[in-house]
Design a protein around this motif. Structure first.
Motif, PDB file in Angstrom:
ATOM      1  N   ILE A  33     -45.043  -7.380   6.231  1.00 58.57           N
ATOM      2  CA  ILE A  33     -44.331  -6.227   6.791  1.00 58.57           C
ATOM      3  C   ILE A  33     -44.566  -6.134   8.290  1.00 58.57           C
ATOM      4  O   ILE A  33     -43.629  -5.923   9.075  1.00 58.57           O
ATOM      5  CB  ILE A  33     -44.766  -4.927   6.077  1.00 58.57           C
ATOM      6  N   VAL A  34     -45.810  -6.295   8.713  1.00 58.62           N
ATOM      7  CA  VAL A  34     -46.132  -6.186  10.143  1.00 58.62           C
ATOM      8  C   VAL A  34     -45.509  -7.341  10.920  1.00 58.62           C
ATOM      9  O   VAL A  34     -44.996  -7.145  12.027  1.00 58.62           O
ATOM     10  CB  VAL A  34     -47.659  -6.092  10.366  1.00 58.62           C
ATOM     11  N   LEU A  35     -45.516  -8.535  10.348  1.00 61.21           N
ATOM     12  CA  LEU A  35     -44.867  -9.674  11.007  1.00 61.21           C
ATOM     13  C   LEU A  35     -43.374  -9.415  11.189  1.00 61.21           C
ATOM     14  O   LEU A  35     -42.807  -9.716  12.252  1.00 61.21           O
ATOM     15  CB  LEU A  35     -45.082 -10.960  10.208  1.00 61.21           C
ATOM     16  N   ALA A  36     -42.725  -8.853  10.173  1.00 56.87           N
ATOM     17  CA  ALA A  36     -41.294  -8.543  10.281  1.00 56.87           C
ATOM     18  C   ALA A  36     -41.052  -7.479  11.347  1.00 56.87           C
ATOM     19  O   ALA A  36     -40.079  -7.562  12.113  1.00 56.87           O
ATOM     20  CB  ALA A  36     -40.752  -8.088   8.931  1.00 56.87           C
ATOM     21  N   SER A  37     -41.944  -6.506  11.416  1.00 56.46           N
ATOM     22  CA  SER A  37     -41.820  -5.457  12.441  1.00 56.46           C
ATOM     23  C   SER A  37     -41.987  -6.035  13.834  1.00 56.46           C
ATOM     24  O   SER A  37     -41.223  -5.720  14.756  1.00 56.46           O
ATOM     25  CB  SER A  37     -42.859  -4.359  12.207  1.00 56.46           C
ATOM     26  N   ARG A  38     -42.982  -6.906  13.985  1.00 57.06           N
ATOM     27  CA  ARG A  38     -43.198  -7.513  15.298  1.00 57.06           C
ATOM     28  C   ARG A  38     -42.018  -8.405  15.664  1.00 57.06           C
ATOM     29  O   ARG A  38     -41.582  -8.435  16.822  1.00 57.06           O
ATOM     30  CB  ARG A  38     -44.511  -8.289  15.335  1.00 57.06           C
ATOM     31  N   ALA A  39     -41.462  -9.111  14.698  1.00 58.44           N
ATOM     32  CA  ALA A  39     -40.288  -9.952  14.961  1.00 58.44           C
ATOM     33  C   ALA A  39     -39.125  -9.113  15.485  1.00 58.44           C
ATOM     34  O   ALA A  39     -38.447  -9.505  16.447  1.00 58.44           O
ATOM     35  CB  ALA A  39     -39.881 -10.707  13.701  1.00 58.44           C
ATOM     36  N   ALA A  40     -38.907  -7.956  14.879  1.00 52.79           N
ATOM     37  CA  ALA A  40     -37.826  -7.075  15.334  1.00 52.79           C
ATOM     38  C   ALA A  40     -38.069  -6.611  16.761  1.00 52.79           C
ATOM     39  O   ALA A  40     -37.148  -6.570  17.586  1.00 52.79           O
ATOM     40  CB  ALA A  40     -37.686  -5.885  14.392  1.00 52.79           C
ATOM     41  N   ALA A  41     -39.318  -6.279  17.072  1.00 56.79           N
ATOM     42  CA  ALA A  41     -39.657  -5.840  18.434  1.00 56.79           C
ATOM     43  C   ALA A  41     -39.503  -6.988  19.429  1.00 56.79           C
ATOM     44  O   ALA A  41     -38.983  -6.803  20.542  1.00 56.79           O
ATOM     45  CB  ALA A  41     -41.075  -5.275  18.476  1.00 56.79           C
ATOM     46  N   LEU A  42     -39.938  -8.178  19.040  1.00 57.50           N
ATOM     47  CA  LEU A  42     -39.789  -9.343  19.914  1.00 57.50           C
ATOM     48  C   LEU A  42     -38.325  -9.636  20.195  1.00 57.50           C
ATOM     49  O   LEU A  42     -37.953  -9.980  21.325  1.00 57.50           O
ATOM     50  CB  LEU A  42     -40.459 -10.571  19.277  1.00 57.50           C
ATOM     51  N   LEU A  43     -37.491  -9.471  19.200  1.00 57.81           N
ATOM     52  CA  LEU A  43     -36.066  -9.692  19.401  1.00 57.81           C
ATOM     53  C   LEU A  43     -35.497  -8.691  20.402  1.00 57.81           C
ATOM     54  O   LEU A  43     -34.668  -9.054  21.247  1.00 57.81           O
ATOM     55  CB  LEU A  43     -35.334  -9.599  18.060  1.00 57.81           C
ATOM     56  N   LYS A  44     -35.970  -7.455  20.350  1.00 58.56           N
ATOM     57  CA  LYS A  44     -35.498  -6.422  21.282  1.00 58.56           C
ATOM     58  C   LYS A  44     -35.861  -6.742  22.726  1.00 58.56           C
ATOM     59  O   LYS A  44     -35.168  -6.303  23.640  1.00 58.56           O
ATOM     60  CB  LYS A  44     -36.069  -5.058  20.899  1.00 58.56           C
ATOM     61  N   ILE A  45     -36.968  -7.486  22.930  1.00 56.35           N
ATOM     62  CA  ILE A  45     -37.352  -7.827  24.305  1.00 56.35           C
ATOM     63  C   ILE A  45     -36.936  -9.260  24.646  1.00 56.35           C
ATOM     64  O   ILE A  45     -37.504  -9.897  25.529  1.00 56.35           O
ATOM     65  CB  ILE A  45     -38.854  -7.575  24.583  1.00 56.35           C
ATOM     66  N   LYS A  46     -35.921  -9.727  23.924  1.00 51.34           N
ATOM     67  CA  LYS A  46     -35.299 -11.029  24.218  1.00 51.34           C
ATOM     68  C   LYS A  46     -36.258 -12.199  24.092  1.00 51.34           C
ATOM     69  O   LYS A  46     -36.299 -13.089  24.935  1.00 51.34           O
ATOM     70  CB  LYS A  46     -34.661 -11.024  25.614  1.00 51.34           C
ATOM     71  N   MET A  47     -37.036 -12.205  23.008  1.00 49.62           N
ATOM     72  CA  MET A  47     -37.949 -13.309  22.709  1.00 49.62           C
ATOM     73  C   MET A  47     -37.637 -13.853  21.314  1.00 49.62           C
ATOM     74  O   MET A  47     -38.456 -13.778  20.400  1.00 49.62           O
ATOM     75  CB  MET A  47     -39.398 -12.834  22.816  1.00 49.62           C
ATOM     76  N   PRO A  48     -36.420 -14.420  21.140  1.00 50.59           N
ATOM     77  CA  PRO A  48     -36.019 -14.846  19.795  1.00 50.59           C
ATOM     78  C   PRO A  48     -36.835 -15.993  19.216  1.00 50.59           C
ATOM     79  O   PRO A  48     -37.004 -16.065  17.999  1.00 50.59           O
ATOM     80  CB  PRO A  48     -34.545 -15.229  19.970  1.00 50.59           C
ATOM     81  N   THR A  49     -37.350 -16.879  20.053  1.00 47.08           N
ATOM     82  CA  THR A  49     -38.151 -17.994  19.522  1.00 47.08           C
ATOM     83  C   THR A  49     -39.422 -17.470  18.876  1.00 47.08           C
ATOM     84  O   THR A  49     -39.789 -17.875  17.772  1.00 47.08           O
ATOM     85  CB  THR A  49     -38.478 -18.996  20.644  1.00 47.08           C
ATOM     86  N   GLU A  50     -40.078 -16.535  19.556  1.00 51.06           N
ATOM     87  CA  GLU A  50     -41.297 -15.932  19.011  1.00 51.06           C
ATOM     88  C   GLU A  50     -40.970 -15.087  17.779  1.00 51.06           C
ATOM     89  O   GLU A  50     -41.719 -15.073  16.796  1.00 51.06           O
ATOM     90  CB  GLU A  50     -42.000 -15.087  20.075  1.00 51.06           C
ATOM     91  N   ALA A  51     -39.831 -14.389  17.836  1.00 48.54           N
ATOM     92  CA  ALA A  51     -39.402 -13.576  16.694  1.00 48.54           C
ATOM     93  C   ALA A  51     -39.158 -14.458  15.475  1.00 48.54           C
ATOM     94  O   ALA A  51     -39.533 -14.102  14.354  1.00 48.54           O
ATOM     95  CB  ALA A  51     -38.147 -12.785  17.051  1.00 48.54           C
TER      96      ALA A  51
END
Length: 102
Positions: free
Chosen positions: A43-61
């Motif tokens: 759950i936390v990984l999915a949440s962090r992925a969503a946040a990373l996507l919002k800051i334009k870091m799709p590879t990390e997401a």
């Protein structure tokens, strides 16, 4: 810590959310009591992925969402985030296929 990340995300403070989710993941670790991190880690990984996507870091997401799906492969939220990541990376057909699977 996860709740702090959720509040930051809801407030549009995505970098703060990433920080809080990262701290939460550090605390959770891969504890056997939580099934090697288990559902909470997913759950936390999915949440962090969503946040990373919002800051334009799709590879990390993408890295986070793949780890999340490894643990919880049928999670609607994780599949939806995965599709959004792939869309952001320009893989539109793959994103549509993931949305359909969700």
């Amino acid at each position: 810590m996860k709740e702090e990340g959720d509040k930051a995300f809801e407030s549009g403070k995505y970098r703060d959310a990433v920080y809080s989710y990262t701290k939460t993941l550090d605390i959770i670790g891969f504890d056997d009591k939580e099934g090697g991190g288990g559902p909470l880690r997913a759950i936390v990984l999915a949440s962090r992925a969503a946040a990373l996507l919002k800051i334009k870091m799709p590879t990390e997401a993408l890295a986070d969402i793949i780890m999340s799906l490894d643990s919880q492969p049928t999670s609607f939220r994780a599949l939806r985030t995965h599709a959004r990541v792939r869309m952001a990376q320009g893989f539109h057909e793959e994103a549509i296929a993931i949305y359909i699977r969700a």
